[in-house]
Scaffold this motif. Sequence first.
Motif, PDB file in Angstrom:
ATOM      1  N   SER A   1     -14.877 -17.592  -8.586  1.00 30.31           N
ATOM      2  CA  SER A   1     -13.549 -18.192  -8.584  1.00 30.31           C
ATOM      3  C   SER A   1     -13.270 -18.955  -9.871  1.00 30.31           C
ATOM      4  CB  SER A   1     -13.378 -19.103  -7.357  1.00 30.31           C
ATOM      5  OG  SER A   1     -14.405 -20.063  -7.289  1.00 30.31           O
ATOM      6  N   SER A   2     -14.296 -19.565 -10.452  1.00 26.56           N
ATOM      7  CA  SER A   2     -14.125 -20.238 -11.745  1.00 26.56           C
ATOM      8  C   SER A   2     -13.749 -19.239 -12.827  1.00 26.56           C
ATOM      9  CB  SER A   2     -15.418 -20.969 -12.136  1.00 26.56           C
ATOM     10  OG  SER A   2     -15.760 -21.949 -11.201  1.00 26.56           O
ATOM     11  N   VAL A   3     -14.437 -18.114 -12.828  1.00 29.28           N
ATOM     12  CA  VAL A   3     -14.158 -17.062 -13.806  1.00 29.28           C
ATOM     13  C   VAL A   3     -12.747 -16.511 -13.628  1.00 29.28           C
ATOM     14  CG1 VAL A   3     -14.764 -14.697 -14.424  1.00 29.28           C
ATOM     15  CG2 VAL A   3     -16.549 -16.421 -14.213  1.00 29.28           C
ATOM     16  N   GLN A   4     -12.347 -16.281 -12.382  1.00 24.23           N
ATOM     17  CA  GLN A   4     -11.008 -15.744 -12.110  1.00 24.23           C
ATOM     18  C   GLN A   4      -9.931 -16.690 -12.627  1.00 24.23           C
ATOM     19  OE1 GLN A   4     -10.278 -12.822 -10.424  1.00 24.23           O
ATOM     20  NE2 GLN A   4      -8.064 -13.085 -10.191  1.00 24.23           N
ATOM     21  N   ARG A   5     -10.118 -17.980 -12.393  1.00 23.86           N
ATOM     22  CA  ARG A   5      -9.141 -18.966 -12.859  1.00 23.86           C
ATOM     23  C   ARG A   5      -9.122 -19.034 -14.380  1.00 23.86           C
ATOM     24  NH1 ARG A   5      -6.061 -21.362 -14.973  1.00 23.86           N
ATOM     25  NH2 ARG A   5      -5.033 -23.352 -14.496  1.00 23.86           N
ATOM     26  N   LEU A   6     -10.261 -18.798 -14.986  1.00 24.81           N
ATOM     27  CA  LEU A   6     -10.388 -18.865 -16.439  1.00 24.81           C
ATOM     28  C   LEU A   6      -9.700 -17.700 -17.127  1.00 24.81           C
ATOM     29  CD1 LEU A   6     -11.790 -20.335 -18.857  1.00 24.81           C
ATOM     30  CD2 LEU A   6     -13.782 -18.906 -18.411  1.00 24.81           C
ATOM     31  N   ALA A   7      -9.825 -16.491 -16.550  1.00 24.37           N
ATOM     32  CA  ALA A   7      -9.408 -15.280 -17.264  1.00 24.37           C
ATOM     33  C   ALA A   7      -8.320 -14.466 -16.588  1.00 24.37           C
ATOM     34  CB  ALA A   7     -10.623 -14.387 -17.480  1.00 24.37           C
ATOM     35  N   GLY A   8      -7.922 -14.805 -15.355  1.00 25.65           N
ATOM     36  CA  GLY A   8      -6.915 -14.014 -14.654  1.00 25.65           C
ATOM     37  C   GLY A   8      -7.519 -12.898 -13.838  1.00 25.65           C
ATOM     38  N   ILE A   9      -8.688 -12.402 -14.222  1.00 22.64           N
ATOM     39  CA  ILE A   9      -9.464 -11.450 -13.429  1.00 22.64           C
ATOM     40  C   ILE A   9     -10.928 -11.896 -13.507  1.00 22.64           C
ATOM     41  CG2 ILE A   9      -7.930  -9.467 -13.859  1.00 22.64           C
ATOM     42  CD1 ILE A   9     -10.039  -8.440 -15.846  1.00 22.64           C
ATOM     43  N   GLY A  10     -11.782 -11.270 -12.711  1.00 23.79           N
ATOM     44  CA  GLY A  10     -13.193 -11.563 -12.859  1.00 23.79           C
ATOM     45  C   GLY A  10     -13.909 -11.941 -11.581  1.00 23.79           C
ATOM     46  N   PHE A  11     -13.168 -12.323 -10.518  1.00 24.66           N
ATOM     47  CA  PHE A  11     -13.853 -12.670  -9.272  1.00 24.66           C
ATOM     48  C   PHE A  11     -14.655 -11.472  -8.770  1.00 24.66           C
ATOM     49  CE2 PHE A  11     -14.109 -13.193  -4.636  1.00 24.66           C
ATOM     50  CZ  PHE A  11     -14.725 -14.437  -4.585  1.00 24.66           C
ATOM     51  N   GLY A  12     -14.075 -10.285  -8.845  1.00 25.96           N
ATOM     52  CA  GLY A  12     -14.782  -9.092  -8.411  1.00 25.96           C
ATOM     53  C   GLY A  12     -15.903  -8.706  -9.359  1.00 25.96           C
ATOM     54  N   LEU A  13     -15.630  -8.733 -10.655  1.00 32.48           N
ATOM     55  CA  LEU A  13     -16.639  -8.338 -11.642  1.00 32.48           C
ATOM     56  C   LEU A  13     -17.881  -9.216 -11.558  1.00 32.48           C
ATOM     57  CD1 LEU A  13     -14.684  -7.526 -14.919  1.00 32.48           C
ATOM     58  CD2 LEU A  13     -16.182  -5.987 -13.657  1.00 32.48           C
ATOM     59  N   VAL A  14     -17.666 -10.515 -11.452  1.00 32.92           N
ATOM     60  CA  VAL A  14     -18.788 -11.445 -11.427  1.00 32.92           C
ATOM     61  C   VAL A  14     -19.332 -11.616 -10.013  1.00 32.92           C
ATOM     62  CG1 VAL A  14     -19.476 -13.835 -11.862  1.00 32.92           C
ATOM     63  CG2 VAL A  14     -17.983 -12.657 -13.475  1.00 32.92           C
TER      64      VAL A  14
ATOM     65  N   CYS B   1     -10.983 -10.384   0.074  1.00 28.87           N
ATOM     66  CA  CYS B   1     -10.351 -11.557   0.687  1.00 28.87           C
ATOM     67  C   CYS B   1     -10.243 -12.711  -0.308  1.00 28.87           C
ATOM     68  CB  CYS B   1     -11.151 -12.004   1.912  1.00 28.87           C
ATOM     69  SG  CYS B   1     -11.057 -10.885   3.324  1.00 28.87           S
ATOM     70  N   GLY B   2     -11.319 -12.968  -1.033  1.00 27.74           N
ATOM     71  CA  GLY B   2     -11.297 -14.039  -2.010  1.00 27.74           C
ATOM     72  C   GLY B   2     -10.293 -13.797  -3.125  1.00 27.74           C
ATOM     73  N   SER B   3     -10.180 -12.549  -3.550  1.00 22.48           N
ATOM     74  CA  SER B   3      -9.247 -12.217  -4.621  1.00 22.48           C
ATOM     75  C   SER B   3      -7.799 -12.414  -4.186  1.00 22.48           C
ATOM     76  CB  SER B   3      -9.464 -10.770  -5.073  1.00 22.48           C
ATOM     77  OG  SER B   3     -10.752 -10.607  -5.636  1.00 22.48           O
ATOM     78  N   VAL B   4      -7.510 -12.169  -2.919  1.00 24.65           N
ATOM     79  CA  VAL B   4      -6.163 -12.433  -2.398  1.00 24.65           C
ATOM     80  C   VAL B   4      -5.818 -13.907  -2.568  1.00 24.65           C
ATOM     81  CG1 VAL B   4      -4.744 -12.569  -0.306  1.00 24.65           C
ATOM     82  CG2 VAL B   4      -6.107 -10.525  -0.754  1.00 24.65           C
ATOM     83  N   ALA B   5      -6.722 -14.769  -2.121  1.00 26.37           N
ATOM     84  CA  ALA B   5      -6.463 -16.210  -2.176  1.00 26.37           C
ATOM     85  C   ALA B   5      -6.325 -16.709  -3.611  1.00 26.37           C
ATOM     86  CB  ALA B   5      -7.586 -16.960  -1.462  1.00 26.37           C
ATOM     87  N   ILE B   6      -7.244 -16.298  -4.483  1.00 26.78           N
ATOM     88  CA  ILE B   6      -7.224 -16.794  -5.856  1.00 26.78           C
ATOM     89  C   ILE B   6      -6.003 -16.273  -6.618  1.00 26.78           C
ATOM     90  CG2 ILE B   6      -8.479 -16.832  -8.043  1.00 26.78           C
ATOM     91  CD1 ILE B   6     -11.055 -16.565  -6.424  1.00 26.78           C
ATOM     92  N   SER B   7      -5.659 -15.009  -6.414  1.00 24.28           N
ATOM     93  CA  SER B   7      -4.485 -14.443  -7.085  1.00 24.28           C
ATOM     94  C   SER B   7      -3.206 -15.140  -6.626  1.00 24.28           C
ATOM     95  CB  SER B   7      -4.391 -12.940  -6.802  1.00 24.28           C
ATOM     96  OG  SER B   7      -5.498 -12.249  -7.344  1.00 24.28           O
ATOM     97  N   ALA B   8      -3.124 -15.467  -5.333  1.00 19.86           N
ATOM     98  CA  ALA B   8      -1.938 -16.145  -4.815  1.00 19.86           C
ATOM     99  C   ALA B   8      -1.791 -17.532  -5.433  1.00 19.86           C
ATOM    100  CB  ALA B   8      -2.025 -16.246  -3.287  1.00 19.86           C
ATOM    101  N   VAL B   9      -2.890 -18.253  -5.552  1.00 15.61           N
ATOM    102  CA  VAL B   9      -2.854 -19.588  -6.159  1.00 15.61           C
ATOM    103  C   VAL B   9      -2.405 -19.496  -7.617  1.00 15.61           C
ATOM    104  CG1 VAL B   9      -4.267 -21.541  -6.900  1.00 15.61           C
ATOM    105  CG2 VAL B   9      -4.571 -20.576  -4.615  1.00 15.61           C
ATOM    106  N   GLY B  10      -2.995 -18.574  -8.369  1.00 16.66           N
ATOM    107  CA  GLY B  10      -2.626 -18.426  -9.773  1.00 16.66           C
ATOM    108  C   GLY B  10      -1.193 -17.969  -9.958  1.00 16.66           C
ATOM    109  N   LEU B  11      -0.730 -17.101  -9.068  1.00 21.06           N
ATOM    110  CA  LEU B  11       0.614 -16.544  -9.184  1.00 21.06           C
ATOM    111  C   LEU B  11       1.693 -17.574  -8.870  1.00 21.06           C
ATOM    112  CD1 LEU B  11       1.907 -13.803  -9.847  1.00 21.06           C
ATOM    113  CD2 LEU B  11       1.925 -13.299  -7.403  1.00 21.06           C
ATOM    114  N   ALA B  12       1.349 -18.593  -8.095  1.00 15.93           N
ATOM    115  CA  ALA B  12       2.329 -19.603  -7.710  1.00 15.93           C
ATOM    116  C   ALA B  12       2.961 -20.270  -8.929  1.00 15.93           C
ATOM    117  CB  ALA B  12       1.665 -20.656  -6.823  1.00 15.93           C
TER     118      ALA B  12
ATOM    119  N   ALA C   1      -1.795  -9.478 -13.953  1.00 11.51           N
ATOM    120  CA  ALA C   1      -3.070  -9.187 -13.294  1.00 11.51           C
ATOM    121  C   ALA C   1      -3.161  -9.920 -11.962  1.00 11.51           C
ATOM    122  CB  ALA C   1      -4.227  -9.591 -14.200  1.00 11.51           C
ATOM    123  N   GLN C   2      -2.650 -11.141 -11.905  1.00 10.82           N
ATOM    124  CA  GLN C   2      -2.664 -11.894 -10.652  1.00 10.82           C
ATOM    125  C   GLN C   2      -1.753 -11.249  -9.610  1.00 10.82           C
ATOM    126  OE1 GLN C   2      -1.626 -15.688 -12.323  1.00 10.82           O
ATOM    127  NE2 GLN C   2      -3.747 -16.359 -12.493  1.00 10.82           N
ATOM    128  N   PHE C   3      -0.585 -10.800 -10.031  1.00 12.72           N
ATOM    129  CA  PHE C   3       0.316 -10.111  -9.108  1.00 12.72           C
ATOM    130  C   PHE C   3      -0.324  -8.823  -8.591  1.00 12.72           C
ATOM    131  CE2 PHE C   3       3.486  -6.771  -8.455  1.00 12.72           C
ATOM    132  CZ  PHE C   3       4.283  -7.345  -7.475  1.00 12.72           C
TER     133      PHE C   3
END
Length: 244
Positions: free
Chosen positions: A19-32, A52-63, A169-171
């Motif tokens: 989740s830290s990586v996803q917030r940092l780069a817009g993608i990466g929760f799955g890769l890492v 499931c995690g990517s749904v939550a993180i993408s929604a937060v970033g997209l807000a 990428a978040q959308f």
Amino acid sequence: MASAWYFLVLLGGVVLLGSSVQRLAGIGFGLVGAPGLVLLMGPVQGVALVNCGSVAISAVGLAATWRLVRLRTMLPLVAAAGVSVPLGAYVARALPEPVLLTGLGSLVTVAVLLVMRGVRVGGLYGTGGALAAGAVSGFMNSSAGIGGPALSLYAVNEGWSARDFVPNAQFYGLVVNVLSVFAKGVPRLTGSAWLLVAVTMTVGILLGGVIAARTPDHAARRVILGLALGGGLVTLAKGVWLLL
């Protein structure tokens, strides 16, 4: 009891890092996160948690960035992904675990190497390129939890800047991971495990925001891709070991 605590500690650590990586780069929760969660929970359940995690993180970033989404550009990407997601879900359920681990490890490793090299693929632009990238990404996201690299390759060929890439990428991640969850369902976790996932994901998002503000893009990219490559190689090695 010891094994349960061991599982929770590893689960929290992987989710926090991803989740830290996803917030940092817009993608990466799955890769890492996918390699670690697959090794910890098995291919099907691990990838389901990534979705499931990517749904939550993408929604937060997209807000905070939804106004920057290029809906007209994203339409063919998500439409093609919607067609290929069910196929990826079927493959994930049908293959034996050693074969699936080997395949997932190979996909992650190859995808990361392509992104590292900044590979440009002839024809991967415009509507046709969006349909091809979306189809490949949707299949990989549903089967392996790693739809980001195909999207990244499309963005490279289209000449997107980082400012363009992150909100789109978040959308894309939100839509395609929702489709993946519908196709496969949610992972089977205890209430305490779900609570841990929620807490560590929240901390990871906050931590990633702090790190993003202090880290140059090129340095963050090297760390993210290095972690992802290591995870892919470990997953591949375990799959090959089980096959032999």
